[in-house]
Design a protein around this motif. Structure first.
Motif, PDB file in Angstrom:
ATOM      1  N   LEU A  73      59.198 -10.591   6.617  1.00 33.93           N
ATOM      2  CA  LEU A  73      60.113  -9.935   5.682  1.00 33.93           C
ATOM      3  C   LEU A  73      59.537  -8.610   5.197  1.00 33.93           C
ATOM      4  CD1 LEU A  73      62.721 -10.130   3.925  1.00 33.93           C
ATOM      5  CD2 LEU A  73      61.326 -11.243   2.200  1.00 33.93           C
ATOM      6  N   GLN A 116      67.510  -8.461   8.146  1.00 38.04           N
ATOM      7  CA  GLN A 116      66.633  -9.439   7.515  1.00 38.04           C
ATOM      8  C   GLN A 116      67.124  -9.844   6.132  1.00 38.04           C
ATOM      9  OE1 GLN A 116      64.004 -10.615   9.253  1.00 38.04           O
ATOM     10  NE2 GLN A 116      64.625  -9.297  10.957  1.00 38.04           N
ATOM     11  N   GLN A 154      65.731 -13.218   2.395  1.00 36.50           N
ATOM     12  CA  GLN A 154      65.235 -13.007   1.047  1.00 36.50           C
ATOM     13  C   GLN A 154      65.129 -14.344   0.312  1.00 36.50           C
ATOM     14  OE1 GLN A 154      66.700  -9.425  -1.181  1.00 36.50           O
ATOM     15  NE2 GLN A 154      68.267  -9.428   0.409  1.00 36.50           N
ATOM     16  N   HIS A 203      59.002 -15.536  -1.233  1.00 36.61           N
ATOM     17  CA  HIS A 203      58.434 -14.394  -0.535  1.00 36.61           C
ATOM     18  C   HIS A 203      58.117 -13.261  -1.516  1.00 36.61           C
ATOM     19  CE1 HIS A 203      59.378 -16.588   2.979  1.00 36.61           C
ATOM     20  NE2 HIS A 203      60.679 -16.332   2.983  1.00 36.61           N
TER      21      HIS A 203
END
Length: 665
Positions: A556, A578, A582, A586
């Protein structure tokens, strides 16, 4: 007047009252308006989706004597007031012959039915034969029907309905226009029940309607019948608790509670929810099935939010809950749930099997990739580097040590010099250094970690001898790192680039040495020049590898550019491809990694197309890999041995199989 059930009272009487089946409605309305009528129609679909209802509406359209325009003729909007329409609604229209094929399967029944086909209609414009469950007819009955079905008199229309069209002979299917009716989705069922109960003046809970819509399994008639039952069960109201008790189904809120406990990694709350479920005596296997189904919906919500199944009416809850999991957690939980479902037959009891499956999910959940140690270690020599003669002697005397890039192994002691010839080789190649055999042989064996630490404590600013400075590997990453070091420590960079001269570089006396001479100079490349400054994209590229991110978090962050940094909030522009990855976990990992690097920041993602003139860490890594691969292919193409093989045997180099030396290691 006797009570009429909801399924019959609210049965559609025109195409515009029909719920769902828009594709069938559109085709029939256009055919009626344009006068393009077929002589045989076949309606297929599961029970309660409107097959017979559509056939009766079509019969009214064909026989209505006073359409919406005030004149006579075939219409797609029957009036519902003329004698034909009212007779069809009441089931007493003599020219609408409804046949239950399930009870009249013999060929004699079919022949008796077809004997009256040649006669003109008595009351209406067309004589309509509505054959329900037509797949139940025998083979002889189908054979008797074929000729009339293919070329009926102009005043006859056949309307066939079945729930199993696979049992119909192809000869019958080829003579009909086939319309397949779809299942009713829970959203459509809930919408229609809301309208019906509002018109009936019945109080209801929306969550109860979702239970009814799920239990109907795509049948609107089943949904109306269950609603009748729920009204009677709840004494004139449709409530969630009453419907759940009536259906005997598992309350979906318990499954949500289990999923939330998994998201919070709260073992105590997880077991408490199972204990609360056990009081209701549920089917624990069904509980695990429902949980696995929810994990599937969570995975879909992370990847394609618009495709989330809303059969329980909890789309917003699922989308919010999906953000609290990582993708690897959901995949692992789902796999453990599926395997635990198969292991339930071997468990002592189903409750313990469910609890063990849930505990296994948390016990084996990914904890992230461990970060490499940040201690200063001696540099590692690459196998492809050339070794100078003076370095060879030093390596024989002090046993050069290789240290792994990401994880340090147990330090091994340096081997002692045992023979005199080796000591003589040392004295002869030291270029002016006065070293005796006894001094070299008496040097103690010291572990690498102690040797490096003693050197740092004794002389942290002392320049290393030329033989201790390792040669450079011509890779873009190392050149970039050394350029950064040269900007901050010019003395060290100058020392490392200076060529070895034959003159004396170090003098060892005969006095006993308490601490050995260091093997190499520990160098740690700082991530950012000033940790208190603001990050730009170039500094983001420099410090990315030192953050120690792994797994999906690294993927990410590697697809991000630095949008802005005010010293407290770091905004990262994320590649739209991407966006579904989320997750709060992360974001927390990136913030923790920046804090450990001395750059405390809060992270915010901004999804937008990436700038073409800037490079993300992932793009830089891909570019460097391509460059290394191209260099390796070029070296092989110019290798004389490869060229001889190509000339002698016509060999061809498969470039896709070439791997650079750093990848092989």
């Amino acid at each position: 007047m006797s009570y009429q059930v909801l399924a019959r009272k609210w049965r559609p009487r025109t195409f515009h009252e029909l719920v769902g089946q828009t594709h069938v409605q559109r085709a029939l309305v256009n055919a009626l308006d344009q006068g393009r009528l077929h002589h045989a129609y076949l309606f297929t679909g599961t029970r309660g989706v409107g097959k017979t209802t559509l056939a009766r509406i079509l019969a009214k359209c064909l026989n209505c004597t006073a359409n919406g325009r005030g004149d006579e003729g075939i219409t797609s909007t029957p009036c519902g007031r003329c004698d034909s329409c009212q007779a069809i609604d009441d089931g007493r229209f003599v020219d609408l012959i409804e046949v239950d094929a399930a009870s009249r399967t013999k060929v004699e029944d079919t022949r008796e039915l077809l004997d009256n086909v040649q006669y003109a209609p008595t009351q209406g414009r067309y004589k309509v034969y509505l054959i329900d469950e037509v797949h139940m007819l025998s083979t002889s009955s189908f054979n008797a029907l074929l000729k009339t079905l293919e070329e009926p008199p102009p005043h006859v229309k056949f309307l066939l309905a079945t729930t199993d069209p696979q049992k119909l002979p192809p000869t019958v299917l080829s003579r009909c226009l086939q319309f397949t009716l779809k299942h009713m989705p829970p959203e459509r069922v809930v919408e229609h029940l809301t309208y019906v109960l509002g018109e009936e003046g019945v109080a209801f809970d929306e969550s109860a309607l979702w239970l009814l819509g799920k239990a109907a399994e795509g049948s609107m008639r089943d949904a109306m019948s269950l609603t009748d039952q729920a009204i009677a069960f709840g004494q004139g109201a449709v409530r969630h608790a009453d419907v759940a008790a009536m259906l005997g189904t598992l309350d979906h809120r318990h499954i949500l509670a289990l999923a939330e406990a998994l998201a919070d990694v709260d073992v105590q709350r997880l077991l408490a929810e199972v204990a609360q479920l056990a009081e209701q005596g549920p089917d624990f296997a069904a509980v695990l099935d429902e949980l696995s189904s929810m994990l599937h919906r969570l995975a879909v919500a992370q990847m394609v939010p618009d495709a989330v199944d809303n059969s329980h009416g909890d789309r917003d809850v699922i989308l919010q809950l999906a953000s609290r999991f990582t993708a690897e957690d959901i995949q692992l939980y789902y796999q453990i749930g599926i395997q635990g479902r198969g292991d339930m037959v071997h468990a002592p009891d189903l409750r313990s099997a469910l609890e063990m499956t849930l505990l296994r999910m948390l016990a084996f959940r990914p904890q992230g990739v461990p970060k490499p140690p940040r201690t200063q270690l001696p540099l590692r020599r690459e196998p492809s580097e050339t070794v100078a003669p003076s370095e060879t002697v030093a390596n024989e005397a002090n046993a050069s040590v290789q240290v792994a890039d990401k994880a340090s192994s147990v330090p091994e002691p340096l081997p002692e010099v045992k023979s005199a010839p080796e000591a003589e080789a040392v004295s002869s190649s030291a270029s002016g250094a006065d070293i005796s055999n006894s001094q070299v042989a008496s040097q103690p064996s010291v572990p690498v970690a102690q040797e490096a630490s003693s050197y740092q404590e004794e002389s942290p600013a002392q320049e290393p001898p030329p033989w201790a400075v390792e040669s450079k590997m011509a890779t873009p990453e190392r050149e970039a790192a050394e350029a950064d070091v040269a900007q901050q420590t010019p003395e060290l960079a100058t020392a490392s680039e200076a060529p070895a001269t034959p003159g004396p570089t170090a003098t060892l006396t005969s006095e006993p040495v308490d601490k050995p001479t260091p093997v190499s100079v520990p160098v740690e490349t700082p991530a950012v020049t000033a940790t208190t400054g603001k990050l730009d994209n170039a500094q983001w590229l420099q410090c990315f590898d030192s953050l120690g991110l792994g797994g999906l978090t690294r993927n990410l962050a590697g697809n991000c550019l630095v949008e802005s940094d005010d010293g407290a909030l770091l905004t990262l522009r994320l590649d739209p491809s991407q966006e579904a990855m989320q997750a709060e976990v992360h974001q927390t990992r990136i913030e923790r990694a920046l804090k450990e690097q001395g750059m405390p920041r809060r992270i915010a993602f901004y999804v937008a197309e990436l700038a073409s003139h800037l490079e993300t860490p992932r793009q830089r890594e891909d570019r460097l890999n391509q460059e290394r691969h191209a260099n390796a292919v070029d070296l092989l193409n110019h290798d004389p041995h490869i060229q001889k093989l190509q000339q002698a045997f016509g060999a061809t180099l498969i470039e896709s199989s070439v791997k650079p030396a750093d990848e092989m290691r």
